[in-house]
Design an enzyme around this catalytic site. Structure first.
Site, PDB file in Angstrom:
ATOM      1  N   TYR A   1     -10.192 -17.683  -9.436  1.00 57.87           N
ATOM      2  CA  TYR A   1      -9.348 -17.773 -10.635  1.00 57.87           C
ATOM      3  C   TYR A   1      -9.318 -19.190 -11.211  1.00 57.87           C
ATOM      4  O   TYR A   1      -8.902 -19.387 -12.345  1.00 57.87           O
ATOM      5  CB  TYR A   1      -7.909 -17.326 -10.329  1.00 57.87           C
ATOM      6  CG  TYR A   1      -7.774 -15.868  -9.920  1.00 57.87           C
ATOM      7  CD1 TYR A   1      -8.859 -15.005  -9.953  1.00 57.87           C
ATOM      8  CD2 TYR A   1      -6.553 -15.351  -9.504  1.00 57.87           C
ATOM      9  CE1 TYR A   1      -8.744 -13.681  -9.570  1.00 57.87           C
ATOM     10  CE2 TYR A   1      -6.423 -14.016  -9.122  1.00 57.87           C
ATOM     11  CZ  TYR A   1      -7.525 -13.196  -9.154  1.00 57.87           C
ATOM     12  OH  TYR A   1      -7.403 -11.882  -8.781  1.00 57.87           O
TER      13      TYR A   1
ATOM     14  N   LYS B   1     -14.588 -12.241   3.387  1.00 57.84           N
ATOM     15  CA  LYS B   1     -15.794 -11.421   3.186  1.00 57.84           C
ATOM     16  C   LYS B   1     -16.961 -12.233   3.733  1.00 57.84           C
ATOM     17  O   LYS B   1     -17.920 -12.575   3.037  1.00 57.84           O
ATOM     18  CB  LYS B   1     -15.933 -11.112   1.675  1.00 57.84           C
ATOM     19  CG  LYS B   1     -16.986 -10.089   1.328  1.00 57.84           C
ATOM     20  CD  LYS B   1     -16.660  -8.683   1.780  1.00 57.84           C
ATOM     21  CE  LYS B   1     -17.814  -7.757   1.461  1.00 57.84           C
ATOM     22  NZ  LYS B   1     -17.674  -6.427   2.116  1.00 57.84           N
TER      23      LYS B   1
ATOM     24  N   ASP C   1     -12.617  -5.481   2.801  1.00 57.12           N
ATOM     25  CA  ASP C   1     -12.718  -4.036   2.526  1.00 57.12           C
ATOM     26  C   ASP C   1     -12.067  -3.239   3.654  1.00 57.12           C
ATOM     27  O   ASP C   1     -11.355  -2.250   3.420  1.00 57.12           O
ATOM     28  CB  ASP C   1     -14.170  -3.603   2.281  1.00 57.12           C
ATOM     29  CG  ASP C   1     -15.174  -4.330   3.175  1.00 57.12           C
ATOM     30  OD1 ASP C   1     -14.776  -5.261   3.895  1.00 57.12           O
ATOM     31  OD2 ASP C   1     -16.358  -3.966   3.147  1.00 57.12           O
TER      32      ASP C   1
ATOM     33  N   ASP D   1      -4.305 -11.414  -4.193  1.00 52.20           N
ATOM     34  CA  ASP D   1      -3.750 -10.795  -5.395  1.00 52.20           C
ATOM     35  C   ASP D   1      -3.803  -9.268  -5.243  1.00 52.20           C
ATOM     36  O   ASP D   1      -2.813  -8.549  -5.459  1.00 52.20           O
ATOM     37  CB  ASP D   1      -4.608 -11.252  -6.594  1.00 52.20           C
ATOM     38  CG  ASP D   1      -4.018 -10.857  -7.926  1.00 52.20           C
ATOM     39  OD1 ASP D   1      -2.881 -10.354  -7.948  1.00 52.20           O
ATOM     40  OD2 ASP D   1      -4.703 -11.049  -8.959  1.00 52.20           O
TER      41      ASP D   1
ATOM     42  N   ASP E   1      -0.547  -6.523  -3.863  1.00 52.83           N
ATOM     43  CA  ASP E   1      -0.087  -5.398  -4.691  1.00 52.83           C
ATOM     44  C   ASP E   1      -0.221  -4.076  -3.930  1.00 52.83           C
ATOM     45  O   ASP E   1       0.650  -3.213  -4.013  1.00 52.83           O
ATOM     46  CB  ASP E   1      -0.888  -5.317  -5.995  1.00 52.83           C
ATOM     47  CG  ASP E   1      -0.198  -6.074  -7.111  1.00 52.83           C
ATOM     48  OD1 ASP E   1       0.651  -6.938  -6.798  1.00 52.83           O
ATOM     49  OD2 ASP E   1      -0.490  -5.809  -8.290  1.00 52.83           O
TER      50      ASP E   1
END
Ligand code: NAD
Length: 361
Positions: free
Chosen positions: A146, A195, A227, A251, A255
């Protein structure tokens, strides 16, 4: 102990829920002999109305002069409010982004806890929900994809967009240290999510987390691919204690974790810098659809105030008092509209604050 708290009530339900958190803080202060001094500050839509900008330099300075910031939420109805006809850098959310940056808040903590009294609100299968869960997602907030360089260009006649994901070892180390420090105060387990089978930034992440873990022999830790973590969160959320991860993964995972608790009105959050300073706010927004009706759930903000006591003021006993009082209110059958179910006692925002304050004593 004397503490200075900057209070940003904000917009929509912000003032209603912050008032209840202050009610509970004052009750705890009275019992434990502390003095909390509050400084009221404007940010967001109310600051645009008063000063023409969502955040003033004076507000930033006042936050910096405090021991912590307690915030409601900011913003209005994004379709109808005149605040959203302003340029992007003048809108309410621009104030929050600037404040986080000015205060150097790089660690975002979002607890996701399923109270046994509310397990029916959890969308997971009953046998999973029944076990409950209590995790804390620790998300790096100021690096990664980001904040990396990005551009869009035409390459050989084809539009091509590029984003870059960069982390340096210092950024990884400081958030890993926060995660292990907090795990010590909890169930002493860190799951570091990356990852590393694909990304260089994740391989560096793993190496630095391994180094930091060496300083915390009492904390167990594991690495998990993002994942797999997304799957495990819905398959067996009870396995997690502190989940440490980078900005974008955090992020998305935070959620996902918040959804399985069933209600946004219960979810607290904290953003910390390298000192003990932090900004504490509910995870949800300003809920303009229910603002001014005294029906919002104040528990997320009350639990955010408990996090402030624990992480910024080192007042574990006082934080426990608030968290236990919330549990007692739920066990007593008290519910605001968002978590209401058959046979329970419906209460208003201010009733819920009164009940939780009473159970603190
Ligand atoms: P929202 O979280 O405000 O509301 C989503 C739904 O959840 C609504 O139905 C609302 O009534 C309900 N809800 C939220 N908090 C609740 C509570 N404490 N008790 C009971 N119900 C609750 O999200 P939105 O509608 O997408 O956003 C509204 C405004 O809030 C927007 O301007 C948005 O930009 C802003 N926002 C601010 C923050 C922040 O201040 N950090 C975060 C998210 C959204």
């Amino acid at each position: 102990m004397d503490k200075k708290i900057a209070v940003i009530r904000g917009d929509g339900i912000g003032p209603e829920v912050v008032n209840e958190a202050i009610k509970v803080l004052d009750k705890v202060a009275g019992i434990c002999g502390h003095r909390f001094e509050y400084t009221d500050l404007l940010m967001g839509g109310c600051s645009i109305d008063a000063y023409g900008v969502p955040l003033t330099d004076e507000t930033i300075a006042a936050c910096k002069a405090s021991d912590a910031v307690l915030m409601g939420s900011i913003g209005g109805n994004t379709s109808t409010s005149p605040w959203y006809r302003l340029p992007a850098d003048k809108r309410p959310e621009a104030g929050l982004l600037r404040l986080r940056k000015s205060l150097g808040l790089f660690a975002n903590l979002r607890p996701a806890m399923l109270y046994k009294e509310l397990y029916r609100a959890c969308p997971l299968r009953e046998d999973i929900a029944e076990k409950g869960f209590d995790m804390l997602i620790m998300r790096e907030l100021t690096g990664g994809l980001y904040f990396g360089a990005r551009h869009t260009e035409e390459v050989g006649g084809v539009m091509t967009a590029t984003d870059t994901l960069t982390y340096n070892e210092n950024e990884i180390r400081r958030i890993a240290v926060k995660a292990f420090d907090i795990a010590i105060k909890r169930r002493k387990k860190v799951t570091s999510v990356d990852k590393a089978n694909v990304l260089d930034s994740s391989r560096l992440w793993r190496k630095i987390v391994d180094e930091v873990a060496g300083d915390y022999p009492d904390v167990s830790y594991e690495h998990m691919l993002v994942d797999n973590c997304a799957m495990q969160l819905v398959k067996d959320p009870a396995q997690f204690d502190v989940v440490l991860t980078e900005n974008m993964f955090g992020d998305i995972l935070s959620d996902e974790a918040s959804m399985i608790t069933g209600s946004i009105g219960m979810l607290s959050s904290a953003s910390l810098n390298e000192t003990r300073f932090g900004l504490y706010e509910p995870s949800g927004g300003s809920a303009p659809d229910i603002a001014g009706q005294n029906i919002a759930n104040p528990i997320a903000t009350i639990l955010s105030a408990a996090m402030m006591l624990r992480f910024s003021f080192d007042m574990d006993r006082e934080a426990d008092m608030i968290e236990n009082a919330v549990s007692k209110a739920l066990a007593g059958g008290y519910r605001t509209g968002d978590i209401m179910s058959e046979g329970m006692t419906r209460c208003s925002t201010s009733d819920m604050g009164d009940i939780i304050a009473k159970f603190c004593g």
